[in-house]
Design a protein around this motif. Structure first.
Motif, PDB file in Angstrom:
ATOM      1  N   HIS A  74      -8.072   8.972 -11.459  1.00 46.96           N
ATOM      2  CA  HIS A  74      -6.765   9.374 -10.947  1.00 46.96           C
ATOM      3  C   HIS A  74      -6.437   8.491  -9.752  1.00 46.96           C
ATOM      4  CE1 HIS A  74      -7.934  12.845 -13.371  1.00 46.96           C
ATOM      5  NE2 HIS A  74      -6.631  13.031 -13.528  1.00 46.96           N
ATOM      6  N   THR A  75      -5.668   7.436 -10.031  1.00 47.68           N
ATOM      7  CA  THR A  75      -5.285   6.458  -9.027  1.00 47.68           C
ATOM      8  C   THR A  75      -3.771   6.284  -9.053  1.00 47.68           C
ATOM      9  OG1 THR A  75      -5.465   4.598 -10.575  1.00 47.68           O
ATOM     10  CG2 THR A  75      -7.475   5.233  -9.332  1.00 47.68           C
ATOM     11  N   ASN A 126      10.041  11.083   2.751  1.00 51.09           N
ATOM     12  CA  ASN A 126       8.791  11.269   3.503  1.00 51.09           C
ATOM     13  C   ASN A 126       7.633  10.680   2.697  1.00 51.09           C
ATOM     14  OD1 ASN A 126      10.791  13.243   4.431  1.00 51.09           O
ATOM     15  ND2 ASN A 126       9.175  14.070   5.714  1.00 51.09           N
ATOM     16  N   SER A 127       7.794   9.445   2.316  1.00 47.62           N
ATOM     17  CA  SER A 127       6.938   8.835   1.300  1.00 47.62           C
ATOM     18  C   SER A 127       5.616   8.326   1.852  1.00 47.62           C
ATOM     19  CB  SER A 127       7.687   7.662   0.649  1.00 47.62           C
ATOM     20  OG  SER A 127       6.851   6.969  -0.251  1.00 47.62           O
ATOM     21  N   ALA A 128       4.580   8.467   1.053  1.00 51.12           N
ATOM     22  CA  ALA A 128       3.317   7.803   1.340  1.00 51.12           C
ATOM     23  C   ALA A 128       3.505   6.298   1.181  1.00 51.12           C
ATOM     24  CB  ALA A 128       2.231   8.298   0.386  1.00 51.12           C
ATOM     25  N   GLY A 129       2.691   5.529   1.904  1.00 52.71           N
ATOM     26  CA  GLY A 129       2.712   4.089   1.753  1.00 52.71           C
ATOM     27  C   GLY A 129       3.197   3.307   2.943  1.00 52.71           C
ATOM     28  N   PHE A 130       3.675   3.990   3.985  1.00 56.43           N
ATOM     29  CA  PHE A 130       4.274   3.289   5.119  1.00 56.43           C
ATOM     30  C   PHE A 130       3.442   3.351   6.402  1.00 56.43           C
ATOM     31  CE2 PHE A 130       8.003   4.138   2.414  1.00 56.43           C
ATOM     32  CZ  PHE A 130       8.465   2.838   2.273  1.00 56.43           C
ATOM     33  N   GLY A 131       2.265   3.915   6.342  1.00 56.21           N
ATOM     34  CA  GLY A 131       1.440   3.964   7.547  1.00 56.21           C
ATOM     35  C   GLY A 131       0.080   4.568   7.288  1.00 56.21           C
ATOM     36  N   ARG A 132      -0.816   4.376   8.225  1.00 56.29           N
ATOM     37  CA  ARG A 132      -2.172   4.908   8.104  1.00 56.29           C
ATOM     38  C   ARG A 132      -2.224   6.395   8.410  1.00 56.29           C
ATOM     39  NH1 ARG A 132      -6.666   3.319  12.458  1.00 56.29           N
ATOM     40  NH2 ARG A 132      -5.500   4.934  13.562  1.00 56.29           N
ATOM     41  N   GLU A 133      -1.385   6.855   9.350  1.00 52.26           N
ATOM     42  CA  GLU A 133      -1.470   8.222   9.842  1.00 52.26           C
ATOM     43  C   GLU A 133      -1.116   9.233   8.745  1.00 52.26           C
ATOM     44  OE1 GLU A 133      -0.615   5.277  12.939  1.00 52.26           O
ATOM     45  OE2 GLU A 133       0.489   5.876  11.124  1.00 52.26           O
ATOM     46  N   VAL A 134      -1.954  10.255   8.645  1.00 53.88           N
ATOM     47  CA  VAL A 134      -1.718  11.345   7.713  1.00 53.88           C
ATOM     48  C   VAL A 134      -2.415  12.575   8.296  1.00 53.88           C
ATOM     49  CG1 VAL A 134      -3.765  10.844   6.312  1.00 53.88           C
ATOM     50  CG2 VAL A 134      -1.829  12.037   5.264  1.00 53.88           C
ATOM     51  N   ARG A 198      -9.473  10.248  -2.226  1.00 54.28           N
ATOM     52  CA  ARG A 198     -10.495   9.249  -1.896  1.00 54.28           C
ATOM     53  C   ARG A 198     -10.126   7.865  -2.393  1.00 54.28           C
ATOM     54  NH1 ARG A 198     -15.139  13.699  -3.403  1.00 54.28           N
ATOM     55  NH2 ARG A 198     -15.063  14.788  -1.391  1.00 54.28           N
ATOM     56  N   SER A 199      -9.260   7.779  -3.394  1.00 53.59           N
ATOM     57  CA  SER A 199      -8.790   6.473  -3.844  1.00 53.59           C
ATOM     58  C   SER A 199      -7.731   5.900  -2.907  1.00 53.59           C
ATOM     59  CB  SER A 199      -8.231   6.560  -5.264  1.00 53.59           C
ATOM     60  OG  SER A 199      -6.954   7.175  -5.295  1.00 53.59           O
ATOM     61  N   LEU A 200      -7.028   6.775  -2.211  1.00 44.07           N
ATOM     62  CA  LEU A 200      -5.918   6.350  -1.355  1.00 44.07           C
ATOM     63  C   LEU A 200      -6.290   6.239   0.119  1.00 44.07           C
ATOM     64  CD1 LEU A 200      -3.037   8.507  -2.876  1.00 44.07           C
ATOM     65  CD2 LEU A 200      -3.489   6.089  -3.277  1.00 44.07           C
ATOM     66  N   GLY A 201      -7.337   6.942   0.554  1.00 38.44           N
ATOM     67  CA  GLY A 201      -7.624   6.943   1.981  1.00 38.44           C
ATOM     68  C   GLY A 201      -9.060   7.279   2.305  1.00 38.44           C
ATOM     69  N   GLN A 209      -5.093  -1.519   2.241  1.00 34.34           N
ATOM     70  CA  GLN A 209      -5.059  -2.509   1.170  1.00 34.34           C
ATOM     71  C   GLN A 209      -3.963  -2.219   0.153  1.00 34.34           C
ATOM     72  OE1 GLN A 209      -7.760  -0.875   2.182  1.00 34.34           O
ATOM     73  NE2 GLN A 209      -9.245  -2.413   2.907  1.00 34.34           N
ATOM     74  N   TRP A 210      -3.948  -0.990  -0.364  1.00 35.85           N
ATOM     75  CA  TRP A 210      -2.950  -0.693  -1.382  1.00 35.85           C
ATOM     76  C   TRP A 210      -1.554  -0.598  -0.777  1.00 35.85           C
ATOM     77  CZ3 TRP A 210       0.270   3.513  -1.401  1.00 35.85           C
ATOM     78  CH2 TRP A 210      -0.096   4.625  -0.633  1.00 35.85           C
ATOM     79  N   ARG A 211      -1.468  -0.156   0.473  1.00 38.33           N
ATOM     80  CA  ARG A 211      -0.154  -0.064   1.122  1.00 38.33           C
ATOM     81  C   ARG A 211       0.470  -1.447   1.288  1.00 38.33           C
ATOM     82  NH1 ARG A 211      -0.181   0.984   6.028  1.00 38.33           N
ATOM     83  NH2 ARG A 211      -2.375   1.276   6.599  1.00 38.33           N
ATOM     84  N   GLU A 212      -0.298  -2.383   1.805  1.00 40.84           N
ATOM     85  CA  GLU A 212       0.232  -3.716   2.052  1.00 40.84           C
ATOM     86  C   GLU A 212       0.652  -4.398   0.757  1.00 40.84           C
ATOM     87  OE1 GLU A 212       0.877  -5.080   4.979  1.00 40.84           O
ATOM     88  OE2 GLU A 212       0.228  -3.212   5.925  1.00 40.84           O
ATOM     89  N   GLU A 213      -0.194  -4.312  -0.249  1.00 38.50           N
ATOM     90  CA  GLU A 213       0.135  -4.937  -1.529  1.00 38.50           C
ATOM     91  C   GLU A 213       1.389  -4.330  -2.123  1.00 38.50           C
ATOM     92  OE1 GLU A 213       0.562  -5.108  -5.744  1.00 38.50           O
ATOM     93  OE2 GLU A 213      -0.249  -3.315  -4.756  1.00 38.50           O
ATOM     94  N   LEU A 214       1.493  -2.992  -2.071  1.00 42.01           N
ATOM     95  CA  LEU A 214       2.642  -2.312  -2.661  1.00 42.01           C
ATOM     96  C   LEU A 214       3.927  -2.647  -1.919  1.00 42.01           C
ATOM     97  CD1 LEU A 214       3.688  -0.301  -4.752  1.00 42.01           C
ATOM     98  CD2 LEU A 214       3.174   1.545  -3.150  1.00 42.01           C
ATOM     99  N   LEU A 215       3.911  -2.619  -0.606  1.00 41.56           N
ATOM    100  CA  LEU A 215       5.130  -2.899   0.156  1.00 41.56           C
ATOM    101  C   LEU A 215       5.572  -4.341   0.005  1.00 41.56           C
ATOM    102  CD1 LEU A 215       4.571  -0.827   3.418  1.00 41.56           C
ATOM    103  CD2 LEU A 215       5.924  -0.234   1.405  1.00 41.56           C
ATOM    104  N   ASP A 216       4.626  -5.276  -0.052  1.00 41.08           N
ATOM    105  CA  ASP A 216       4.991  -6.664  -0.301  1.00 41.08           C
ATOM    106  C   ASP A 216       5.710  -6.797  -1.637  1.00 41.08           C
ATOM    107  OD1 ASP A 216       3.937  -7.583   2.071  1.00 41.08           O
ATOM    108  OD2 ASP A 216       2.055  -8.284   1.186  1.00 41.08           O
TER     109      ASP A 216
END
Length: 284
Positions: A74-75, A126-134, A198-201, A209-216
């Motif tokens: 589940h990724t 309020n989307s995931a993917g824009f920062g480390r903080e959660v 655990r796959s996301l954080g 890693q996944w955030r930077e690749e996705l936003l680019d």
């Protein structure tokens, strides 16, 4: 505030897997994607409002609510692929407006990157993917074996979760708490959530890693995008909106005041008006 019981949903088989969904209305397609540990019922209000002029499709993501887990990991890419398969099975042939809350926003972005032809626009809530903080509650789930202990279903945990999501506590009704508890008691709920978290954080926050690749990749797309946030979000802080503006400078943005993690519920009428005006202005 009295929560209305959600209408009945339908089920279909996609690649042999049970998928729970709801479709209403007619017109250009809109796809509503919920957050981690949640269900399509987080979009009941918007489904009703948007169905006046659109064909509105909401779906339980794999291993959430009434949808069966995937056979494989589940990724985020697997979730995007599962949504694409569902849209094919549901007969969604035209590019759709994707509206994603929290994890659903990241799923929408991933789907747009993987298959831009499917997407007419992105609305990231309020989307995931824009920062480390959660929220620390999600970070702790990455710790073994603490995560499984924290996900043991209880009414107290369900209530605390609802209280973290809404700034206006009148939305934290007994009915919402009971629904959250029933969802948490699904046999697949905890294993899927732990694997996904655990796959996301990590315990330090959302992986870069996944955030930077996705936003680019999203920034290279020519897809109209609206990003909205609640200024009192306790799950993903509103400071992430500044990152969103910097990384996706062509996107339109809006900050809801005195609003938590789910503006689509707390500010239902205002949210509906904002989104439909965005679609009208962008010609989609």
């Amino acid at each position: 505030m009295t929560a209305v019981s959600p209408p009945a949903a339908d089920e279909l088989r996609v690649a042999g897997r049970r998928v729970r969904y709801r479709i209403a209305g007619g017109g250009p397609p809109v796809v509503l994607l919920h957050g981690i540990g949640r269900t399509l019922d987080d979009f009941v209000e918007q489904q009703d409002l948007l169905a006046r002029d659109h064909r509105v499709i909401s779906v339980d993501l794999p291993g959430h609510g009434g949808s069966a887990p995937l056979d494989g990991p589940h990724t985020l890419p697997a979730f995007a692929s599962a949504v694409a398969d569902f849209l094919d099975a549901a007969g969604v042939d035209n590019p759709a407006h994707l509206v994603g809350n929290s994890l659903g926003g990241a799923v929408a972005m991933r789907l747009a990157v993987d298959d831009p032809s499917r997407v007419a626009s992105l609305v990231l809530v309020n989307s995931a993917g824009f920062g480390r903080e959660v929220t620390v509650a999600l970070r702790l789930l990455a710790l073994r074996p603490l995560g499984r202990l924290l996900l043991r279903p209880s009414r107290a945990v369900a209530r605390r979760t609802e209280e973290a999501i809404f700034h206006d506590r009148s939305f934290v009704t007994d009915e919402r708490v009971a629904h959250a508890l029933a969802v948490a008691r699904q046999p697949h709920a905890a294993p899927v959530m732990l694997e996904l978290v655990r796959s996301l954080g990590t315990v330090r926050g959302v992986r870069p890693q996944w955030r930077e690749e996705l936003l680019d990749a999203v920034s290279a797309l020519d897809i109209p995008t609206l990003i909205v946030w609640g200024d009192r979000d306790l799950i993903l802080p509103a400071t992430h909106l500044a990152t969103a503006r910097a990384r996706l400078p062509k996107a339109q943005t809006h900050l809801f005041t005195d609003t938590g993690h789910m503006p689509q519920i707390e500010r239902a009428a205002e949210f509906h008006r904002l989104v439909t005006e965005f679609w009208s202005r962008s010609g989609t």
